[in-house]
Motif scaffolding. Sequence first.
Motif, PDB file in Angstrom:
ATOM      1  N   SER A 157       0.833  -1.314   0.052  1.00 57.23           N
ATOM      2  CA  SER A 157      -0.013   0.007  -0.057  1.00 57.23           C
ATOM      3  C   SER A 157       0.826   1.340  -0.064  1.00 57.23           C
ATOM      4  O   SER A 157       1.794   1.313   0.641  1.00 57.23           O
ATOM      5  CB  SER A 157      -1.015   0.061   1.321  1.00 57.23           C
ATOM      6  N   LEU A 158       0.367   2.478  -0.868  1.00 59.90           N
ATOM      7  CA  LEU A 158       1.032   3.469  -0.615  1.00 59.90           C
ATOM      8  C   LEU A 158       0.516   4.722   0.035  1.00 59.90           C
ATOM      9  O   LEU A 158       0.465   5.884  -0.090  1.00 59.90           O
ATOM     10  CB  LEU A 158       1.371   3.994  -2.376  1.00 59.90           C
ATOM     11  N   VAL A 159      -0.096   4.379   1.026  1.00 55.05           N
ATOM     12  CA  VAL A 159      -0.715   5.040   1.958  1.00 55.05           C
ATOM     13  C   VAL A 159       0.180   5.348   3.274  1.00 55.05           C
ATOM     14  O   VAL A 159       0.465   4.207   3.879  1.00 55.05           O
ATOM     15  CB  VAL A 159      -2.052   4.780   2.322  1.00 55.05           C
ATOM     16  N   LEU A 160       0.724   6.541   3.789  1.00 53.87           N
ATOM     17  CA  LEU A 160       1.258   6.957   4.893  1.00 53.87           C
ATOM     18  C   LEU A 160       0.384   7.113   5.925  1.00 53.87           C
ATOM     19  O   LEU A 160      -0.656   7.821   5.814  1.00 53.87           O
ATOM     20  CB  LEU A 160       2.245   7.701   4.535  1.00 53.87           C
ATOM     21  N   VAL A 161       0.680   6.628   7.088  1.00 52.87           N
ATOM     22  CA  VAL A 161      -0.042   6.970   8.418  1.00 52.87           C
ATOM     23  C   VAL A 161       0.479   8.537   9.048  1.00 52.87           C
ATOM     24  O   VAL A 161       1.971   8.337   9.301  1.00 52.87           O
ATOM     25  CB  VAL A 161      -0.004   5.640   9.394  1.00 52.87           C
ATOM     26  N   THR A 162      -0.329   9.101   9.578  1.00 53.67           N
ATOM     27  CA  THR A 162       0.308  10.302   9.854  1.00 53.67           C
ATOM     28  C   THR A 162       0.040  10.312  11.670  1.00 53.67           C
ATOM     29  O   THR A 162      -0.647   9.689  12.026  1.00 53.67           O
ATOM     30  CB  THR A 162      -0.295  11.505   9.530  1.00 53.67           C
ATOM     31  N   ASN A 163       0.877  11.066  12.249  1.00 52.29           N
ATOM     32  CA  ASN A 163       0.782  11.389  13.572  1.00 52.29           C
ATOM     33  C   ASN A 163       0.905  10.095  14.540  1.00 52.29           C
ATOM     34  O   ASN A 163       0.332   9.881  15.717  1.00 52.29           O
ATOM     35  CB  ASN A 163      -0.588  12.110  14.007  1.00 52.29           C
ATOM     36  N   MET A 164       1.649   9.283  13.905  1.00 50.10           N
ATOM     37  CA  MET A 164       2.139   7.829  14.806  1.00 50.10           C
ATOM     38  C   MET A 164       3.160   7.530  14.150  1.00 50.10           C
ATOM     39  O   MET A 164       3.451   7.324  12.819  1.00 50.10           O
ATOM     40  CB  MET A 164       0.629   6.756  14.595  1.00 50.10           C
ATOM     41  N   ARG A 165       4.296   6.840  14.990  1.00 49.09           N
ATOM     42  CA  ARG A 165       5.543   6.282  14.566  1.00 49.09           C
ATOM     43  C   ARG A 165       5.050   5.061  14.060  1.00 49.09           C
ATOM     44  O   ARG A 165       4.345   4.355  14.684  1.00 49.09           O
ATOM     45  CB  ARG A 165       6.403   6.155  15.777  1.00 49.09           C
ATOM     46  N   MET A 166       5.731   4.725  12.785  1.00 48.96           N
ATOM     47  CA  MET A 166       5.445   3.536  12.115  1.00 48.96           C
ATOM     48  C   MET A 166       6.732   2.844  11.702  1.00 48.96           C
ATOM     49  O   MET A 166       7.674   3.484  11.470  1.00 48.96           O
ATOM     50  CB  MET A 166       4.696   3.887  10.733  1.00 48.96           C
ATOM     51  N   SER A 167       6.751   1.374  11.976  1.00 50.63           N
ATOM     52  CA  SER A 167       7.991   0.878  11.559  1.00 50.63           C
ATOM     53  C   SER A 167       7.324  -0.539  10.794  1.00 50.63           C
ATOM     54  O   SER A 167       6.616  -1.301  11.374  1.00 50.63           O
ATOM     55  CB  SER A 167       8.613   0.212  12.793  1.00 50.63           C
ATOM     56  N   LEU A 168       7.553  -0.791   9.674  1.00 59.27           N
ATOM     57  CA  LEU A 168       7.204  -1.824   8.868  1.00 59.27           C
ATOM     58  C   LEU A 168       7.943  -2.008   7.626  1.00 59.27           C
ATOM     59  O   LEU A 168       8.729  -1.449   6.978  1.00 59.27           O
ATOM     60  CB  LEU A 168       5.768  -1.415   8.284  1.00 59.27           C
ATOM     61  N   SER A 169       7.754  -3.337   7.135  1.00 63.27           N
ATOM     62  CA  SER A 169       8.718  -3.831   5.889  1.00 63.27           C
ATOM     63  C   SER A 169       7.588  -3.933   4.766  1.00 63.27           C
ATOM     64  O   SER A 169       6.310  -4.138   4.837  1.00 63.27           O
ATOM     65  CB  SER A 169       9.126  -5.366   6.256  1.00 63.27           C
ATOM     66  N   MET A 170       8.324  -3.635   3.689  1.00 61.04           N
ATOM     67  CA  MET A 170       7.125  -3.581   2.380  1.00 61.04           C
ATOM     68  C   MET A 170       8.127  -4.070   1.025  1.00 61.04           C
ATOM     69  O   MET A 170       9.158  -4.048   1.055  1.00 61.04           O
ATOM     70  CB  MET A 170       6.850  -2.058   2.032  1.00 61.04           C
ATOM     71  N   LYS A 171       7.162  -4.418   0.335  1.00 58.91           N
ATOM     72  CA  LYS A 171       7.535  -5.184  -1.053  1.00 58.91           C
ATOM     73  C   LYS A 171       7.124  -4.441  -2.288  1.00 58.91           C
ATOM     74  O   LYS A 171       5.946  -3.924  -2.147  1.00 58.91           O
ATOM     75  CB  LYS A 171       7.604  -6.544  -1.165  1.00 58.91           C
ATOM     76  N   PHE A 172       7.975  -3.897  -3.099  1.00 55.61           N
ATOM     77  CA  PHE A 172       7.316  -3.557  -4.368  1.00 55.61           C
ATOM     78  C   PHE A 172       7.821  -4.080  -5.787  1.00 55.61           C
ATOM     79  O   PHE A 172       9.033  -4.466  -5.687  1.00 55.61           O
ATOM     80  CB  PHE A 172       7.832  -1.948  -4.557  1.00 55.61           C
ATOM     81  N   SER A 173       7.116  -4.189  -6.589  1.00 49.63           N
ATOM     82  CA  SER A 173       7.440  -4.791  -7.994  1.00 49.63           C
ATOM     83  C   SER A 173       8.467  -3.989  -8.739  1.00 49.63           C
ATOM     84  O   SER A 173       8.407  -2.848  -8.440  1.00 49.63           O
ATOM     85  CB  SER A 173       6.726  -5.325  -8.996  1.00 49.63           C
ATOM     86  N   ARG A 174       9.595  -4.460  -9.237  1.00 51.83           N
ATOM     87  CA  ARG A 174      10.631  -3.744 -10.165  1.00 51.83           C
ATOM     88  C   ARG A 174      10.312  -4.151 -11.610  1.00 51.83           C
ATOM     89  O   ARG A 174      10.644  -5.235 -11.883  1.00 51.83           O
ATOM     90  CB  ARG A 174      11.877  -4.163  -9.440  1.00 51.83           C
ATOM     91  N   PRO A 175      10.315  -2.932 -12.308  1.00 52.15           N
ATOM     92  CA  PRO A 175      10.167  -3.165 -13.830  1.00 52.15           C
ATOM     93  C   PRO A 175      12.030  -3.434 -13.942  1.00 52.15           C
ATOM     94  O   PRO A 175      12.647  -3.113 -13.660  1.00 52.15           O
ATOM     95  CB  PRO A 175       9.939  -1.830 -14.334  1.00 52.15           C
ATOM     96  N   SER A 176      11.810  -4.576 -15.274  1.00 53.63           N
ATOM     97  CA  SER A 176      13.162  -4.863 -15.797  1.00 53.63           C
ATOM     98  C   SER A 176      13.832  -3.853 -16.729  1.00 53.63           C
ATOM     99  O   SER A 176      14.929  -3.981 -16.991  1.00 53.63           O
ATOM    100  CB  SER A 176      13.104  -6.102 -16.192  1.00 53.63           C
ATOM    101  N   THR A 177      13.060  -2.870 -17.302  1.00 48.60           N
ATOM    102  CA  THR A 177      13.450  -2.013 -18.201  1.00 48.60           C
ATOM    103  C   THR A 177      13.460  -0.609 -18.036  1.00 48.60           C
ATOM    104  O   THR A 177      13.642   0.094 -18.838  1.00 48.60           O
ATOM    105  CB  THR A 177      12.598  -2.190 -19.678  1.00 48.60           C
ATOM    106  N   GLU A 178      13.384  -0.170 -16.788  1.00 52.07           N
ATOM    107  CA  GLU A 178      13.240   1.087 -16.526  1.00 52.07           C
ATOM    108  C   GLU A 178      13.411   1.345 -14.951  1.00 52.07           C
ATOM    109  O   GLU A 178      13.508   0.404 -14.290  1.00 52.07           O
ATOM    110  CB  GLU A 178      11.840   1.681 -16.837  1.00 52.07           C
ATOM    111  N   SER A 179      13.733   2.392 -14.345  1.00 50.93           N
ATOM    112  CA  SER A 179      13.905   2.986 -12.959  1.00 50.93           C
ATOM    113  C   SER A 179      12.740   2.587 -12.212  1.00 50.93           C
ATOM    114  O   SER A 179      11.611   2.540 -12.644  1.00 50.93           O
ATOM    115  CB  SER A 179      14.334   4.308 -12.895  1.00 50.93           C
ATOM    116  N   PHE A 180      13.287   2.055 -10.989  1.00 50.55           N
ATOM    117  CA  PHE A 180      12.014   1.772  -9.772  1.00 50.55           C
ATOM    118  C   PHE A 180      11.848   3.263  -9.236  1.00 50.55           C
ATOM    119  O   PHE A 180      12.638   3.890  -8.855  1.00 50.55           O
ATOM    120  CB  PHE A 180      12.712   0.559  -8.862  1.00 50.55           C
ATOM    121  N   ILE A 181      10.373   3.400  -9.134  1.00 43.45           N
ATOM    122  CA  ILE A 181       9.932   4.488  -8.391  1.00 43.45           C
ATOM    123  C   ILE A 181       8.856   4.415  -7.957  1.00 43.45           C
ATOM    124  O   ILE A 181       7.882   3.817  -8.627  1.00 43.45           O
ATOM    125  CB  ILE A 181      10.113   5.782  -9.162  1.00 43.45           C
TER     126      ILE A 181
END
Length: 217
Positions: A90-114
């Motif tokens: 998920s690309l939603v950030l939580v505000t007003n609370m300290r967050m610590s979490l692991s995340m995974k994102f797909s990476r395209p093979s032909t262009e930069s990851f963003i």
Amino acid sequence: VDVDLRLYHGTITQPGEFVDSSSATADQEESMVQLLSPGDYVFQVIFYDILGGSSLATENCPSFPLEVAIAPTPYVVGNPDVSQECEDASLVLVTNMRMSLSMKFSRPSTESFIKTFESFEVEEKSYLDFEVGFDFLTADTQVILTGELSSGSQVSFYGTPVNNHRFLTKVLSPGNYTISIHDPGALTIDEIKCVSVHLNYLIDVNTIPTGVVLCEE
């Protein structure tokens, strides 16, 4: 100081065949990514005076942070965390609370990851503390904060690199902000299909935590 890196297939006394040179990134870094065949390699570091453009003299004692990762190819292709496709977190950030979490994102093979998170708005002076941790070899990741202030000005800030981490701490003026993470080296190795990162962040909207010194005032 402007720094360029060059990689040669050889040794210090016999540099041999030129392999690659670093390329500048948007955040004033130099980056290089290569799949290497077996053999000896040597880096050449070239310093330039950004004011005059000529080569910087050795006696000026230039210095810069450098991070290098070298590992056998099976370290990448044999690691299911990066060699197998994954779904975006998920690309939603939580505000007003300290967050610590692991995340995974797909990476395209032909262009930069963003990946860009949902924007957030602050109406009063606020505080951001954002850290992204990663495996430098397979997921070198930069964090970028961009914003449009209530005054109409545009701002952008980049994370500070420390081994396998980027840190970004800012006092935010009223406005609308967006955080993105991306690969500053534009890695396009087919075997890396997934990016694994760990986020540790606090976005205090419309408030400043107790004990924070407002150095920007």
